[in-house]
Design a protein around this motif. Structure first.
Motif, PDB file in Angstrom:
ATOM      1  N   UNK A 180     103.663  36.515  87.913  1.00  0.00           N
ATOM      2  CA  UNK A 180     102.703  37.614  87.865  1.00  0.00           C
ATOM      3  C   UNK A 180     102.731  38.287  86.491  1.00  0.00           C
ATOM      4  N   UNK A 181     103.915  38.595  86.006  1.00  0.00           N
ATOM      5  CA  UNK A 181     104.036  39.223  84.689  1.00  0.00           C
ATOM      6  C   UNK A 181     103.553  38.292  83.584  1.00  0.00           C
ATOM      7  N   UNK A 182     103.878  37.016  83.709  1.00  0.00           N
ATOM      8  CA  UNK A 182     103.450  36.045  82.697  1.00  0.00           C
ATOM      9  C   UNK A 182     101.935  35.967  82.631  1.00  0.00           C
TER      10      UNK A 182
ATOM     11  N   UNK B 120     107.225  27.017  80.075  1.00  0.00           N
ATOM     12  CA  UNK B 120     108.301  27.075  81.066  1.00  0.00           C
ATOM     13  C   UNK B 120     109.483  27.881  80.537  1.00  0.00           C
ATOM     14  N   UNK B 121     109.892  27.612  79.310  1.00  0.00           N
ATOM     15  CA  UNK B 121     111.030  28.341  78.745  1.00  0.00           C
ATOM     16  C   UNK B 121     110.663  29.783  78.452  1.00  0.00           C
ATOM     17  N   UNK B 122     109.424  30.011  78.065  1.00  0.00           N
ATOM     18  CA  UNK B 122     108.940  31.371  77.857  1.00  0.00           C
ATOM     19  C   UNK B 122     108.991  32.139  79.183  1.00  0.00           C
ATOM     20  N   UNK B 123     108.587  31.476  80.252  1.00  0.00           N
ATOM     21  CA  UNK B 123     108.592  32.102  81.580  1.00  0.00           C
ATOM     22  C   UNK B 123     110.003  32.477  82.005  1.00  0.00           C
ATOM     23  N   UNK B 124     110.955  31.616  81.771  1.00  0.00           N
ATOM     24  CA  UNK B 124     112.318  31.877  82.217  1.00  0.00           C
ATOM     25  C   UNK B 124     113.010  32.982  81.429  1.00  0.00           C
ATOM     26  N   UNK B 125     112.505  33.293  80.246  1.00  0.00           N
ATOM     27  CA  UNK B 125     113.095  34.393  79.482  1.00  0.00           C
ATOM     28  C   UNK B 125     112.821  35.661  80.210  1.00  0.00           C
TER      29      UNK B 125
END
Length: 59
Positions: free
Chosen positions: A40-42, A54-59
């Motif tokens: 949701x935030x992404x 994907x890595x951006x999301x996990x941060x």
């Protein structure tokens, strides 16, 4: 961001993100909440389809 792009990102990365978070917290409901909130935030902040989403999301 267009809904088709959002749907594609969600379908591509949701399961991987969920399994990663589940491996950290060991609770299915908590993992689902964290991943849902993360997406949701992404979707509210990301512009376009960044490389390495994907890595951006996990941060």
């Amino acid at each position: 961001m267009e809904s088709d792009v959002l749907r594609e990102l969600y379908e591509k990365y949701h399961q991987k993100a969920y399994l990663y978070v589940l491996s950290l917290c060991r609770d299915k409901e908590t993992a689902e909440d964290i991943v849902s909130e993360g997406f949701e935030k992404a979707f509210l902040t990301v512009e376009g389809c960044p490389e390495g989403f994907f890595w951006w999301l996990l941060r």
